[in-house]
Scaffold this motif. Structure first.
Motif, PDB file in Angstrom:
ATOM      1  N   GLY A  36       0.888  -1.200   0.141  1.00  0.00           N
ATOM      2  CA  GLY A  36      -0.055   0.090   0.055  1.00  0.00           C
ATOM      3  C   GLY A  36       0.715   1.168  -0.055  1.00  0.00           C
ATOM      4  O   GLY A  36       1.927   1.296   0.310  1.00  0.00           O
ATOM      5  N   GLU A  37       0.310   2.505  -0.481  1.00  0.00           N
ATOM      6  CA  GLU A  37       0.685   3.545  -0.510  1.00  0.00           C
ATOM      7  C   GLU A  37       0.821   4.218   0.799  1.00  0.00           C
ATOM      8  O   GLU A  37      -0.153   4.537   1.236  1.00  0.00           O
ATOM      9  CB  GLU A  37       0.316   4.461  -1.615  1.00  0.00           C
ATOM     10  N   THR A  38       1.862   4.303   1.475  1.00  0.00           N
ATOM     11  CA  THR A  38       1.998   5.124   2.980  1.00  0.00           C
ATOM     12  C   THR A  38       3.052   6.102   2.756  1.00  0.00           C
ATOM     13  O   THR A  38       4.241   6.021   2.095  1.00  0.00           O
ATOM     14  CB  THR A  38       2.321   3.963   3.868  1.00  0.00           C
ATOM     15  N   GLU A  39       2.787   6.936   3.806  1.00  0.00           N
ATOM     16  CA  GLU A  39       4.101   8.166   3.746  1.00  0.00           C
ATOM     17  C   GLU A  39       5.081   7.670   4.612  1.00  0.00           C
ATOM     18  O   GLU A  39       6.177   7.947   4.553  1.00  0.00           O
ATOM     19  CB  GLU A  39       3.358   9.178   4.472  1.00  0.00           C
ATOM     20  N   ASP A  40       5.014   6.911   5.565  1.00  0.00           N
ATOM     21  CA  ASP A  40       6.122   6.446   6.569  1.00  0.00           C
ATOM     22  C   ASP A  40       6.514   4.801   6.090  1.00  0.00           C
ATOM     23  O   ASP A  40       5.676   4.171   5.519  1.00  0.00           O
ATOM     24  CB  ASP A  40       5.650   6.339   8.097  1.00  0.00           C
ATOM     25  N   ALA A  41       7.535   4.692   6.511  1.00  0.00           N
ATOM     26  CA  ALA A  41       8.210   3.168   6.141  1.00  0.00           C
ATOM     27  C   ALA A  41       7.362   1.991   7.109  1.00  0.00           C
ATOM     28  O   ALA A  41       7.075   2.456   8.423  1.00  0.00           O
ATOM     29  CB  ALA A  41       9.491   3.320   6.539  1.00  0.00           C
TER      30      ALA A  41
END
Length: 104
Positions: free
Chosen positions: A41-46
């Motif tokens: 999924g597209e996430t901002e954090d790792a």
């Protein structure tokens, strides 16, 4: 220790068909699928979701994770780690049951 005439593939099959080994393999498969789904999924954090299947299949997966960095190598490390651990779990479970049967 082992009965003569039993080949290595047959002993491995008996160890991997043990209920405890099958439950462990199912858990590892579920953790791997979950980690891949969360990481895709597209996430901002790792996401550290990949660490959970590695911990569940340690120590073999830690050795294999040193292979080149790619998703295929991650899956390979987890799968091989799970198979090795499931074999050990199956052998231990069968040995414990065999010991309980002989003590009666």
């Amino acid at each position: 220790m082992t009965r003569p005439g039993r080949s290595l593939p047959r002993r491995l099959r008996h160890a991997l068909c043990d209920i405890a080994a099958l439950v462990y393999l199912g858990l590892c498969a579920a953790l791997l699928i979950w980690a891949l789904a969360v990481s895709a999924g597209e996430t901002e954090d790792a996401s550290l979701a990949g660490v959970i299947p590695l911990l569940a299949t340690a120590p073999v997966s830690f050795v294999l994770i040193l292979l080149p960095d790619s998703p295929v190598m991650f899956v390979l490390a987890v799968v091989l780690g799970a198979l090795v651990n499931a074999t050990v779990i199956g052998w231990c479970s069968r040995a414990l049951r065999r010991g309980a049967e002989t003590s009666r």
